[in-house]
Design a protein around this motif. Sequence first.
Motif, mmCIF file in Angstrom:
data_model
loop_
_atom_site.group_PDB
_atom_site.id
_atom_site.type_symbol
_atom_site.label_atom_id
_atom_site.label_comp_id
_atom_site.label_asym_id
_atom_site.label_seq_id
_atom_site.Cartn_x
_atom_site.Cartn_y
_atom_site.Cartn_z
ATOM 1 N N ASN A 99 0.844 -1.205 0.000
ATOM 2 C CA ASN A 99 0.000 0.000 0.000
ATOM 3 C C ASN A 99 0.868 1.240 0.000
ATOM 4 O O ASN A 99 1.844 1.321 0.749
ATOM 5 C CB ASN A 99 -0.878 0.039 1.258
ATOM 6 N N HIS A 146 -11.386 -0.601 9.950
ATOM 7 C CA HIS A 146 -10.194 0.244 9.999
ATOM 8 C C HIS A 146 -10.066 1.061 8.725
ATOM 9 O O HIS A 146 -10.745 0.791 7.729
ATOM 10 C CB HIS A 146 -8.929 -0.610 10.248
ATOM 11 N N ALA A 169 -7.139 4.137 6.619
ATOM 12 C CA ALA A 169 -5.799 4.735 6.637
ATOM 13 C C ALA A 169 -5.893 6.213 6.266
ATOM 14 O O ALA A 169 -6.518 6.571 5.257
ATOM 15 C CB ALA A 169 -4.876 3.999 5.668
HETATM 16 O O1 LIG Z 1 -2.228 1.092 5.351
HETATM 17 C C1 LIG Z 1 -2.833 0.756 6.346
HETATM 18 O O2 LIG Z 1 -2.557 1.161 7.472
HETATM 19 C C2 LIG Z 1 -4.048 -0.133 6.222
HETATM 20 C C3 LIG Z 1 -3.965 -1.078 5.070
HETATM 21 C C4 LIG Z 1 -5.120 -2.005 5.041
HETATM 22 O O3 LIG Z 1 -6.093 -1.817 5.710
HETATM 23 C C5 LIG Z 1 -5.077 -3.207 4.173
HETATM 24 O O4 LIG Z 1 -4.082 -3.427 3.442
HETATM 25 O O5 LIG Z 1 -6.053 -3.985 4.210
#
Ligand SMILES: O=C(O)CCC(=O)C(=O)O
Length: 377
Positions: free
Chosen positions: A220, A294, A296
Amino acid sequence: MDLSLCLQESLTLFEPTRSTFIPITLTLPLFRNCLTPTNGLISSKTSHLLLVVDSSLVSEAVPVIDLNDPNALQLIGHACRSWGVFQVINHGIPTSILHQTESTAKTLFSLPLEQKLKASRSPDAVSGYGLARISPFFSKLMWYEGFTVFGSPLDHFRQLWPRDYTKHCDVIEEYEKEMKKLAAKLAWLMLGSLGITKEDVDWAGPNGDFADASSASQLNYYPACPDPDKAMGLAAHTDSTILTILYQNSISGLQVMKEGVGWVTVPPIPGGLVVNVGDLLHILSNGLYPSVLHRAMVNRTKHRISIACLYGPPANVQISPLPKLVSPSQPPLYRAITWSEYLGTKAKYFNKALSIISSPQKGLADVNDHNNSVKVG
Ligand SMILES: O=C(O)CCC(=O)C(=O)O
Ligand SMILES: C=C1C[C@]23C[C@@]1(O)CC[C@H]2[C@@]12CCC[C@@](C)(C(=O)O1)[C@H]2[C@@H]3C(=O)O
Ligand SMILES: [Fe+2]
């Protein structure tokens, strides 16, 4: 309630009532030559300090669990039930592997766009470069680029780096090997904390080592964003996994939703890895370990990289609430589903996926349809 905490010359406080470590930025020397509330002087010889901290100041922090702690199983059970996420330290993954993988990710995302587009993810595939899978459900573009590796990265990496693709393939292969070992260990700790043993999971293999488990690696990238309050890196979601292990570089951005509290930042800790409960563990545990929502956030001046190991069962194994966790008073909350079918359901219905597979068959008529499945094997 006030908490009594014993501070040594360290950067983490152990908070006994919640069994968590709380990272702090204060160090003992800062208190030296200060007066205590009872007018005692903290001298330069003081090596222990009893701090009385108002819990509203400490607020809620995601648990940090030392895998060498003899109580790790209980601590993990508590964290899964109450947070759906925790950080692990002493996990055994060499820092060099994490840094090399981060460096491969950085090299990848720094390539010119036309080069990256040569390795684009095709519409019904898992692997490749592109926007977040969940982006069709949002009207605004996310401040994000991603690359998923599922199976061999060779073909895509050859497109990206015609000359030195082997080096990057080796890095990813090594990373995946180590991460899969850790994920299997964590899966047993998480399931073990529910009283589940190897005999209860038929797809764990004869040695109970989850040898046939599948995993994907997700790189990411969140570029620096001039107006971070107006952009979202990765929108709120749960992962379609048993568990996800996330490495984040030193830039914070990950937030998790805690009921009754709101969004809580998961601070990067040196050597730490974030572990979160995914939808498939939610199903296996019959809702006892809920998958965590969650997202980001992005940073004004610094780019952020995170790398996730998305860990799941063998592609075609039926996942359903484990019989040990089902009884007349706790009927199964979900019907059986394979990982690939679940990914298909998630791709079509996003955050409704879990409720669509809730039993008795509340789902829409066509969700059993095999056209909804995504190839993961
Ligand atoms: O980059 C992040 O902190 C979260 C990434 C995420 O949620 C994922 O890769 O599923
Ligand atoms: C195995 C998978 C989980 C994932 C979809 C995918 O097929 C590959 C990418 C994964 C990812 C990573 C970023 C967040 C997420 C929600 C997304 O958009 O793509 C997850 C998907 C998921 O967990 O559902
Ligand atoms: Fe995620």
